[in-house]
Design a protein around this motif. Structure first.
Motif, PDB file in Angstrom:
ATOM      1  N   PHE A   1       7.511   0.284  -2.727  1.00  0.00           N
ATOM      2  CA  PHE A   1       6.169   0.404  -3.299  1.00  0.00           C
ATOM      3  C   PHE A   1       6.174   1.399  -4.467  1.00  0.00           C
ATOM      4  N   ALA A   2       6.728   2.572  -4.243  1.00  0.00           N
ATOM      5  CA  ALA A   2       6.763   3.606  -5.287  1.00  0.00           C
ATOM      6  C   ALA A   2       7.611   3.164  -6.472  1.00  0.00           C
TER       7      ALA A   2
ATOM      8  N   ILE B   1       4.837  16.793  -6.194  1.00  0.00           N
ATOM      9  CA  ILE B   1       5.369  15.788  -7.119  1.00  0.00           C
ATOM     10  C   ILE B   1       6.873  15.590  -6.928  1.00  0.00           C
ATOM     11  N   LYS B   2       7.574  16.626  -6.437  1.00  0.00           N
ATOM     12  CA  LYS B   2       9.020  16.506  -6.217  1.00  0.00           C
ATOM     13  C   LYS B   2       9.332  15.421  -5.199  1.00  0.00           C
ATOM     14  N   MET B   3       8.491  15.283  -4.180  1.00  0.00           N
ATOM     15  CA  MET B   3       8.696  14.230  -3.193  1.00  0.00           C
ATOM     16  C   MET B   3       8.503  12.854  -3.835  1.00  0.00           C
ATOM     17  N   THR B   4       7.522  12.739  -4.687  1.00  0.00           N
ATOM     18  CA  THR B   4       7.261  11.467  -5.361  1.00  0.00           C
ATOM     19  C   THR B   4       8.450  11.066  -6.225  1.00  0.00           C
ATOM     20  N   GLN B   5       9.048  12.026  -6.887  1.00  0.00           N
ATOM     21  CA  GLN B   5      10.198  11.740  -7.738  1.00  0.00           C
ATOM     22  C   GLN B   5      11.362  11.177  -6.934  1.00  0.00           C
ATOM     23  N   ARG B   6      11.488  11.597  -5.685  1.00  0.00           N
ATOM     24  CA  ARG B   6      12.560  11.069  -4.828  1.00  0.00           C
ATOM     25  C   ARG B   6      12.321   9.610  -4.469  1.00  0.00           C
ATOM     26  N   TYR B   7      11.057   9.213  -4.417  1.00  0.00           N
ATOM     27  CA  TYR B   7      10.716   7.844  -4.047  1.00  0.00           C
ATOM     28  C   TYR B   7      10.759   6.874  -5.217  1.00  0.00           C
ATOM     29  N   ALA B   8      10.378   7.329  -6.380  1.00  0.00           N
ATOM     30  CA  ALA B   8      10.184   6.444  -7.525  1.00  0.00           C
ATOM     31  C   ALA B   8      11.500   6.215  -8.263  1.00  0.00           C
ATOM     32  N   HIS B   9      12.386   5.442  -7.647  1.00  0.00           N
ATOM     33  CA  HIS B   9      13.681   5.144  -8.248  1.00  0.00           C
ATOM     34  C   HIS B   9      13.499   4.209  -9.431  1.00  0.00           C
TER      35      HIS B   9
ATOM     36  N   THR C   1       0.810  -1.224   0.000  1.00  0.00           N
ATOM     37  CA  THR C   1       0.000   0.000   0.000  1.00  0.00           C
ATOM     38  C   THR C   1       0.839   1.268   0.000  1.00  0.00           C
ATOM     39  N   GLY C   2       2.089   1.181   0.439  1.00  0.00           N
ATOM     40  CA  GLY C   2       2.921   2.371   0.546  1.00  0.00           C
ATOM     41  C   GLY C   2       2.577   3.226   1.757  1.00  0.00           C
ATOM     42  N   LEU C   3       1.711   2.732   2.641  1.00  0.00           N
ATOM     43  CA  LEU C   3       1.359   3.511   3.830  1.00  0.00           C
ATOM     44  C   LEU C   3       2.562   3.665   4.757  1.00  0.00           C
ATOM     45  N   ARG C   4       2.632   4.803   5.411  1.00  0.00           N
ATOM     46  CA  ARG C   4       3.667   5.042   6.412  1.00  0.00           C
ATOM     47  C   ARG C   4       3.397   4.156   7.628  1.00  0.00           C
TER      48      ARG C   4
ATOM     49  N   ASP D   1       2.161   6.247 -14.066  1.00  0.00           N
ATOM     50  CA  ASP D   1       2.614   7.631 -14.195  1.00  0.00           C
ATOM     51  C   ASP D   1       2.843   8.260 -12.812  1.00  0.00           C
ATOM     52  N   LEU D   2       3.712   9.271 -12.770  1.00  0.00           N
ATOM     53  CA  LEU D   2       4.094   9.891 -11.501  1.00  0.00           C
ATOM     54  C   LEU D   2       2.922  10.549 -10.785  1.00  0.00           C
ATOM     55  N   TYR D   3       1.962  11.092 -11.538  1.00  0.00           N
ATOM     56  CA  TYR D   3       0.805  11.711 -10.894  1.00  0.00           C
ATOM     57  C   TYR D   3       0.010  10.677 -10.095  1.00  0.00           C
ATOM     58  N   THR D   4      -0.186   9.502 -10.664  1.00  0.00           N
ATOM     59  CA  THR D   4      -0.908   8.432  -9.959  1.00  0.00           C
ATOM     60  C   THR D   4      -0.111   7.963  -8.753  1.00  0.00           C
ATOM     61  N   ILE D   5       1.188   7.817  -8.914  1.00  0.00           N
ATOM     62  CA  ILE D   5       2.033   7.420  -7.785  1.00  0.00           C
ATOM     63  C   ILE D   5       1.942   8.472  -6.686  1.00  0.00           C
ATOM     64  N   GLN D   6       1.977   9.750  -7.076  1.00  0.00           N
ATOM     65  CA  GLN D   6       1.846  10.839  -6.096  1.00  0.00           C
ATOM     66  C   GLN D   6       0.564  10.691  -5.293  1.00  0.00           C
TER      67      GLN D   6
END
Length: 171
Positions: free
Chosen positions: A128-129, A151-159, A28-31, A138-143
């Motif tokens: 997860f990301a 979205i900048k935070m999402t980009q850091r996660y989606a290696h 789920t990617g939940l914290r 797509d990054l928007y859905t991942i966000q």
């Protein structure tokens, strides 16, 4: 983890609380805090959804966020619900029955037994990301799934792996 082995478990059950917690984090990617706060009243097993106030954003957005949940995560939650103690908390402490503060000791023991080094619980969220990004999401859905406001935070996660980038160029 140094405890006496239990007799053979019935199919579809978990030996302890760590495995389903880790699986839910990974699927789920939940914290960690959101998993510890998760209540059965926030889980809709029929609609494959979790609807909860996300801890990190509760001051900016005190309304519940509805997240779609994959079939595998729903199956984990279904199996775990069968073993549930009747608490509204999805993962109540096995000692107090209240909310967990942390599971660091147990999580580290599992990592040690699996011979995994340099890994934190939060890395499950990164995984997860990354899986979503590698799967072409797509990054928007991942966000949205990660409940990031930026979205900048999402980009850091989606290696992305080098192989994935090379495959994109080959296409």
């Amino acid at each position: 983890r140094g405890r006496e082995l239990l007799p053979t478990l019935p199919p579809g059950t978990y030996a302890d609380h760590i495995q389903p917690i880790v699986l839910i984090a990974l699927l789920t990617g939940l914290r960690q805090g959101d998993i510890f706060d998760l209540r059965w009243s926030e889980v809709n097993l029929n609609r494959n959804q979790i609807s909860k106030v996300i801890n990190k954003t509760r001051r900016k957005n005190p309304n519940p966020t509805t997240l779609g949940v994959c079939k595998e995560a729903i199956e984990v939650l279904r199996k775990w619900h069968l073993a549930s103690t009747g608490s509204d908390l999805v993962f109540p402490s096995t000692v107090t029955g209240n909310r967990y503060d942390n599971i660091d000791k147990a999580f580290r023991a599992v990592l040690k037994a699996a011979q995994i080094e340099n890994f934190r619980f939060h890395d499950l969220r990164h995984t997860f990301a990354s899986w979503l990004a590698l799967g072409g999401v797509d990054l928007y859905t991942i966000q949205r799934l990660m409940t990031h406001s930026d979205i900048k935070m999402t980009q850091r996660y989606a290696h992305l792996s080098p192989d994935h980038m090379r495959d994109a160029l080959d296409r």
